[in-house]
Design an enzyme around this catalytic site. Structure first.
Site, short mmCIF file in Angstrom:
data_model
loop_
_atom_site.label_atom_id
_atom_site.label_comp_id
_atom_site.label_asym_id
_atom_site.label_seq_id
_atom_site.Cartn_x
_atom_site.Cartn_y
_atom_site.Cartn_z
CB SER A 1 1.14 0.38 1.05
OG SER A 1 0.94 1.06 -0.09
CG ASN A 2 -3.95 -2.86 1.63
OD1 ASN A 2 -4.89 -2.90 1.80
ND2 ASN A 2 -2.56 -3.72 2.15
CB CYS B 1 2.08 -11.43 -2.52
SG CYS B 1 0.59 -11.50 -3.44
CG HIS C 1 5.80 -0.37 0.99
ND1 HIS C 1 5.96 -1.59 0.67
CD2 HIS C 1 4.87 -0.06 1.72
CE1 HIS C 1 5.15 -2.30 0.89
NE2 HIS C 1 4.07 -1.40 1.84
CD GLU D 1 4.67 -4.53 -3.54
OE1 GLU D 1 4.39 -4.56 -4.79
OE2 GLU D 1 3.78 -4.50 -2.83
CB CYS E 1 -2.58 -7.07 -6.14
SG CYS E 1 -3.72 -6.94 -4.78
CG HIS F 1 5.78 -6.57 2.57
ND1 HIS F 1 5.91 -7.23 3.74
CD2 HIS F 1 4.67 -5.83 2.50
CE1 HIS F 1 4.92 -6.74 4.55
NE2 HIS F 1 4.07 -6.01 3.83
#
Length: 316
Positions: free
Chosen positions: A228-229, A96, A124, A126, A199, A74
């Site tokens: 999250s995703n 990432c 979050h 990230e 992404c 993240h």
């Protein structure tokens, strides 16, 4: 009762790289290896790495001196990087590369003293890491989550003609587009990234759910609740009118979900391993599913290298 299996699903290149970094560090340097935050948001993966000797911490002050620390997929703030440097910790960065791209956008805007709007979810990791890339004393960085949040920025933004937006990489594609539309309406001169920050894996998995949701009676998403995703996949199915369930393991399945179902959709978030997906499929078969059909989808061939230090060590 039949299972339709989404494609693509599960691990993305960034998650695969992050897990490989932890695994190689454990092999080459021996445990314990410290990891700041869960390397990816999946309980199954994290527990497996813990059993091999990874120790997950939330702050660097939990890492003893002269130790190795891995930054999660993240990303982290510049302050965290500086702290690790000052303590001379050995760092392997599992951020990432697509998150790093967003970090670079923020840093570039900061150097130009532009103000920046980040579209993302408060709290979050990230988002915390991305917000932590901004260093301009004369500008400002602001977080919005929904289109309704944008109007309140009018009282905060100092120079609407020198404004840039970026987004968290794992958001809903549709909802992010709505926020961007509102930003452009309120701030006509706002600038954005040359390429969408969402992404490729997030986009592809959401597209696969769109295809599946039109066909199935129930959607099962394999993933952890702090992912999250994965959460966005469940929400998307529900938005399209299909009941969605987010599960961490086969034991989370409630047979009542499938009482009147003929077609069951199964997908997995970008941090969920295929091994776990197979366990879920086996459990649904036990409950009466007679076949599994994989739906055709976009082929993914993205690959991210691990840090050179780990590559060199592996060769030696």
């Amino acid at each position: 009762m039949k299972i339709l299996l989404a494609n693509p699903r599960g691990f993305c290149a960034g998650v695969d790289r992050a897990i490989s970094i932890v695994e190689r560090a454990l092999e080459l340097y021996q445990p314990p290896i410290y990891v700041r935050h869960e390397v990816v948001h999946n309980r199954f993966v994290v527990e497996g790495l813990k059993q091999r000797g990874a120790r997950f911490v939330e702050e660097l002050n939990e890492v003893p001196d002269d130790n190795i620390v891995i930054f999660s997929a993240h990303g982290v703030s510049q302050a965290v990087r500086q702290e690790a440097k000052e303590r001379s910790l050995t760092v392997f960065d599992a951020t990432c590369p697509l998150v790093t791209k967003v970090h670079m956008e923020v840093a570039r805007a900061s150097r130009k003293h532009m103000e920046v709007v980040l579209i993302g979810h408060a709290g979050h990791p990230e988002v915390e890491g991305t917000m932590g890339q901004y260093a301009s004393d004369t500008g400002g960085m602001y977080l919005v989550e929904k289109p309704e949040d944008v109007v309140s920025l009018q009282a905060k933004v100092k120079d609407p003609s020198n404004l840039h937006y970026v987004s968290q990489t794992t958001l809903s594609v549709d909802e992010t587009a709505d926020v961007i539309d509102e930003l452009r309406r309120v701030f006509p001169k706002i600038q954005g990234p040359r390429k969408d920050d969402i992404c490729y894996a997030t986009q592809n998995r959401q597209d696969a759910v769109r295809i599946l949701a039109e066909q199935v009676d129930v959607m099962v998403v394999v993933g952890s609740k702090n992912s999250s995703n994965s959460t966005r996949l469940k929400e998307l199915a529900e938005k399209l009118g299909t009941p969605g369930y987010l599960i961490d393991c086969p034991q989370d399945i409630d047979p009542e979900w499938f009482v009147d179902a003929q077609l069951i959709g199964v997908t997995a978030g970008a941090s969920a391993p295929e091994e776990l997906v197979n366990q879920i499929l086996d459990r649904i078969k036990e409950l009466g599913a007679t076949s599994v059909e994989e739906v055709l989808g976009r082929e993914e061939n993205m690959f991210f290298e691990v840090p050179k230090e780990l590559q060199i060590k592996q060769v030696d």
